[in-house]
Scaffold this motif. Structure first.
Motif, PDB file in Angstrom:
ATOM      1  N   ALA A  16       0.777  -1.244   0.073  1.00  0.00           N
ATOM      2  CA  ALA A  16       0.058   0.100   0.006  1.00  0.00           C
ATOM      3  C   ALA A  16       0.917   1.401  -0.063  1.00  0.00           C
ATOM      4  CB  ALA A  16      -0.770   0.097   1.144  1.00  0.00           C
ATOM      5  N   PHE A  17       1.855   1.143   0.679  1.00  0.00           N
ATOM      6  CA  PHE A  17       2.938   2.279   0.771  1.00  0.00           C
ATOM      7  C   PHE A  17       3.353   2.665  -0.548  1.00  0.00           C
ATOM      8  CE2 PHE A  17       5.682   5.256   3.145  1.00  0.00           C
ATOM      9  CZ  PHE A  17       6.788   5.333   2.193  1.00  0.00           C
ATOM     10  N   ALA A  18       3.938   1.462  -1.283  1.00  0.00           N
ATOM     11  CA  ALA A  18       4.476   1.690  -2.662  1.00  0.00           C
ATOM     12  C   ALA A  18       3.474   2.297  -3.573  1.00  0.00           C
ATOM     13  CB  ALA A  18       5.119   0.404  -3.047  1.00  0.00           C
ATOM     14  N   MET A  19       2.441   1.961  -3.603  1.00  0.00           N
ATOM     15  CA  MET A  19       1.265   2.239  -4.563  1.00  0.00           C
ATOM     16  C   MET A  19       1.035   3.720  -4.078  1.00  0.00           C
ATOM     17  SD  MET A  19       0.543  -0.377  -6.356  1.00  0.00           S
ATOM     18  CE  MET A  19      -1.061  -0.263  -6.947  1.00  0.00           C
ATOM     19  N   THR A  20       0.963   3.911  -2.847  1.00  0.00           N
ATOM     20  CA  THR A  20       0.563   5.309  -2.706  1.00  0.00           C
ATOM     21  C   THR A  20       1.774   6.290  -3.097  1.00  0.00           C
ATOM     22  OG1 THR A  20      -0.360   4.892  -0.724  1.00  0.00           O
ATOM     23  CG2 THR A  20      -0.073   7.232  -0.901  1.00  0.00           C
ATOM     24  N   ALA A  21       3.154   5.981  -2.850  1.00  0.00           N
ATOM     25  CA  ALA A  21       4.381   6.683  -3.345  1.00  0.00           C
ATOM     26  C   ALA A  21       4.318   6.970  -4.968  1.00  0.00           C
ATOM     27  CB  ALA A  21       5.593   5.937  -2.766  1.00  0.00           C
TER      28      ALA A  21
ATOM     29  N   VAL B  41      12.516   6.840  -2.374  1.00  0.00           N
ATOM     30  CA  VAL B  41      11.064   7.282  -1.982  1.00  0.00           C
ATOM     31  C   VAL B  41      11.259   8.569  -1.248  1.00  0.00           C
ATOM     32  CG1 VAL B  41       9.036   6.698  -0.541  1.00  0.00           C
ATOM     33  CG2 VAL B  41      10.415   4.962  -1.726  1.00  0.00           C
ATOM     34  N   PRO B  42      10.546   9.559  -1.498  1.00  0.00           N
ATOM     35  CA  PRO B  42      10.707  10.922  -1.093  1.00  0.00           C
ATOM     36  C   PRO B  42      10.103  10.868   0.455  1.00  0.00           C
ATOM     37  CG  PRO B  42       8.669  10.855  -2.622  1.00  0.00           C
ATOM     38  CD  PRO B  42       9.464   9.424  -2.691  1.00  0.00           C
ATOM     39  N   LEU B  43      10.923  11.061   1.231  1.00  0.00           N
ATOM     40  CA  LEU B  43      10.598  10.982   2.680  1.00  0.00           C
ATOM     41  C   LEU B  43       9.614  12.049   3.023  1.00  0.00           C
ATOM     42  CD1 LEU B  43      13.985   9.535   4.162  1.00  0.00           C
ATOM     43  CD2 LEU B  43      11.860   8.414   3.970  1.00  0.00           C
ATOM     44  N   ASP B  44       9.529  12.906   2.612  1.00  0.00           N
ATOM     45  CA  ASP B  44       8.760  14.212   2.897  1.00  0.00           C
ATOM     46  C   ASP B  44       7.433  14.089   1.984  1.00  0.00           C
ATOM     47  OD1 ASP B  44      10.043  17.255   1.183  1.00  0.00           O
ATOM     48  OD2 ASP B  44       9.888  14.848   0.581  1.00  0.00           O
ATOM     49  N   GLY B  45       7.243  13.164   1.372  1.00  0.00           N
ATOM     50  CA  GLY B  45       5.970  12.900   0.386  1.00  0.00           C
ATOM     51  C   GLY B  45       4.786  12.422   1.242  1.00  0.00           C
ATOM     52  N   VAL B  46       3.632  12.487   0.404  1.00  0.00           N
ATOM     53  CA  VAL B  46       2.424  12.108   0.891  1.00  0.00           C
ATOM     54  C   VAL B  46       2.339  10.797   1.799  1.00  0.00           C
ATOM     55  CG1 VAL B  46       0.018  11.761   0.336  1.00  0.00           C
ATOM     56  CG2 VAL B  46       1.127  13.541  -0.564  1.00  0.00           C
ATOM     57  N   ALA B  47       2.905   9.862   1.284  1.00  0.00           N
ATOM     58  CA  ALA B  47       3.119   8.212   1.729  1.00  0.00           C
ATOM     59  C   ALA B  47       3.622   8.151   2.959  1.00  0.00           C
ATOM     60  CB  ALA B  47       3.742   7.528   0.483  1.00  0.00           C
ATOM     61  N   ALA B  48       4.864   8.767   2.925  1.00  0.00           N
ATOM     62  CA  ALA B  48       5.665   8.915   4.197  1.00  0.00           C
ATOM     63  C   ALA B  48       5.000   9.593   5.314  1.00  0.00           C
ATOM     64  CB  ALA B  48       7.070   9.382   4.094  1.00  0.00           C
ATOM     65  N   ARG B  49       4.277  10.718   4.906  1.00  0.00           N
ATOM     66  CA  ARG B  49       3.178  11.428   6.070  1.00  0.00           C
ATOM     67  C   ARG B  49       2.201  10.657   6.509  1.00  0.00           C
ATOM     68  NH1 ARG B  49       1.927  16.734   3.022  1.00  0.00           N
ATOM     69  NH2 ARG B  49       3.457  16.314   1.322  1.00  0.00           N
ATOM     70  N   ILE B  50       1.425  10.021   5.665  1.00  0.00           N
ATOM     71  CA  ILE B  50       0.364   9.148   6.080  1.00  0.00           C
ATOM     72  C   ILE B  50       1.147   7.993   6.969  1.00  0.00           C
ATOM     73  CG2 ILE B  50      -1.377   7.533   5.360  1.00  0.00           C
ATOM     74  CD1 ILE B  50      -1.525   9.417   2.771  1.00  0.00           C
ATOM     75  N   TRP B  51       2.041   7.387   6.575  1.00  0.00           N
ATOM     76  CA  TRP B  51       2.390   6.359   7.306  1.00  0.00           C
ATOM     77  C   TRP B  51       3.101   6.753   8.746  1.00  0.00           C
ATOM     78  CZ3 TRP B  51       0.321   4.621   3.019  1.00  0.00           C
ATOM     79  CH2 TRP B  51      -0.073   3.290   3.165  1.00  0.00           C
TER      80      TRP B  51
END
Lengths: 178, 304
Positions: A16-21, B41-51
């Motif tokens: 899920a994380f990879a798909m969001t990224a 992976v961008p560590l300040d991106g949306v995915a990182a922020r959500i997780w």
């Protein structure tokens, strides 16, 4: 199966994380970052530069008529730069007829998000009086390397800037067999 | 959804499996930094922020449950993890890395290169003075605080690191018409041996300049190689010295003395203050757990 159950949550989380990224952050782990351009892309880029130079010649030969402005594959700032040149000549009562004699592409490469094309160009040019288009200078020639920076915009390669480049004169340019 | 179901879900969020599942992608993202720029992976991106947000919530739930269950070591460990996560979020979101070229007395406005994260802001930098006599130092004002920096050495001002490069010459370029009407003037920052170009006002010309020879003690270049380019045409090309004039196409170009400039590299990253309480809490958790094990062992031996 019993081994997979404890791994299901972390695996699902990673997926899920990879798909969001990928879909939200635009992460492209498999994209080519080596800078290689395909032969087709290189031909397209060279064609855009050739079109720019063709329209450039027409702009100057016509004394600044903007008929082909939409056909010019360049950004507004580049077109503005060209028309400032035309305006300067017009204000001095002059027209400049330029003819691209030869263009030898030396290199086409990626430069970050843009691409660059380097080529050696030979030009002939003569100044004319704007009022009666009579020559007011000798016919002159120049040979110079130029570096064009292009970006993909609206489905075509568009010149965003150009500059001088130190390129040695290619062998065989303008050779005459005696 | 009933209240009991919601509480059940919340409780599951605080479980070890949930915490591990949320932390794993973040840990892999940090490892992806070793793959190089463009693939990480961008560590300040949306995915990182959500997780990271979900992980913070999970750790908070786990800490509250641990306190309610009187499991001190686990509560301390969750608190330590929360501080570490907060520090990581600060580091990922509040960074700046840039280069600027400033003349003496000039304040930073447009950075030559700048890389910034989510809420990273550039420092306010002003190059006050470059010393040319004796020790090579520069006086720099950073976010309102004036400091003295050795040329080429890194200094730290609060959470900003700076390095001031070698002083280089600046000349003033003035263009006027032959009738004496000023067109415009610009300051040109030179690097000896490196060609740069500038434009003046609305003129279509590019003025390519290369500083040749060694600058004198005041930074004045020995001589300048100048090429006046208009479109494809090389209008004029020759060497001249500061103070001399160049005539071309009804205009006059002259170079006058100016000052000096230097390239300043600046990096801003928050100091890892939060790692201290994280380390203290982690040590306390380990100590508590060790003490509980000792007490159990002693109690079990007494029971025999």
């Amino acid at each position: 199966m019993s081994i997979l159950v404890p791994l299901a949550v972390p695996m699902a989380s990673v997926l899920a994380f990879a798909m969001t990224a990928v879909f939200v952050d635009g992460w492209r782990p498999m994209r080519d970052v080596s800078g290689a351009l395909s032969d087709g892309e290189k031909r397209e880029i060279a064609s855009s530069v050739a079109t720019l130079n063709q329209v450039y010649q027409d702009f100057f030969a016509s004394g600044g008529r903007p008929d082909q402005i939409n056909a010019c594959p360049a950004t507004a700032s580049v077109k503005h730069f060209i028309f400032r040149d035309l305006g300067f000549l017009r204000n001095n009562g002059l027209a400049l007829v330029q003819d691209l004699a030869e263009a030898h592409v030396v290199d086409v490469r990626r430069s970050g998000a843009d691409v660059e094309l380097v080529q050696y160009e030979t030009w002939n040019y003569v100044y004319q009086r704007l009022s009666d288009r009579q020559p007011v200078s000798q016919l002159s020639g120049l040979g110079q390397g130029f570096r064009y920076t292009l970006r993909r915009q609206d489905g075509r390669w568009t010149v965003v800037a150009w500059d001088l480049d130190e390129v040695p004169e290619p062998d065989g340019i303008g050779e005459v067999a005696w | 959804m009933t209240g009991r179901t919601a509480l059940s879900w919340l409780g599951a969020l605080g479980s070890r499996r949930a915490i591990g599942g949320l932390a794993l992608p973040l840990g892999l993202s940090v490892l992806s930094l070793t793959a190089g720029e463009g693939r990480a992976v961008p560590l300040d991106g949306v995915a990182a922020r959500i997780w990271a947000g979900a992980l913070a919530l999970a750790l908070t739930v786990a800490a509250v449950r641990a306190v309610a269950d009187r499991r001190g070591a686990r509560a301390l460990a969750c608190a330590a993890a929360l501080f570490a996560l907060a520090q990581a979020a600060l580091l990922a979101g509040n960074r700046f890395d840039g280069t600027i070229e400033l003349g003496e007395g000039e304040q930073a406005t447009a950075w030559r290169t700048a890389r910034t994260t989510l809420w990273g802001l550039p420092p306010r930098v002003e190059l006050v003075e470059l010393s040319g006599d004796g020790e090579p130092v520069a006086r720099v004002r950073v976010d309102g605080r004036e400091v003295t920096a050795r040329i080429g050495s890194e200094i730290r001002v609060s959470d900003t690191s700076l390095r001031v490069g070698e002083p280089l010459p600046v000349v003033g370029a003035e263009v006027s018409s032959r009738t004496g009407r000023d067109v415009d003037a610009v300051l040109v920052k030179l690097t000896p041996g490196v060609r740069t170009y500038f434009q003046v006002g609305l003129l279509p010309h590019r003025f390519y300049v290369t500083s040749l020879g060694r600058p004198d003690e005041r930074g004045r270049p020995e001589r300048l190689h100048v090429r006046v380019q208009r479109g494809k045409v090389n209008v004029l090309e020759r060497d001249l010295r500061v103070g001399e004039q160049l005539s071309f196409e009804g205009l006059i170009l002259s170079f006058v003395d100016a000052t000096r400039w230097a390239r300043i590299d600046a990096r801003r990253a928050p100091r890892p203050w939060l790692l201290l309480p994280a380390a203290v809490l982690a040590a306390a958790s380990a100590g508590w757990s060790f003490a509980v094990q000792l007490l159990r062992g002693w109690t079990a031996n007494r029971g025999r």
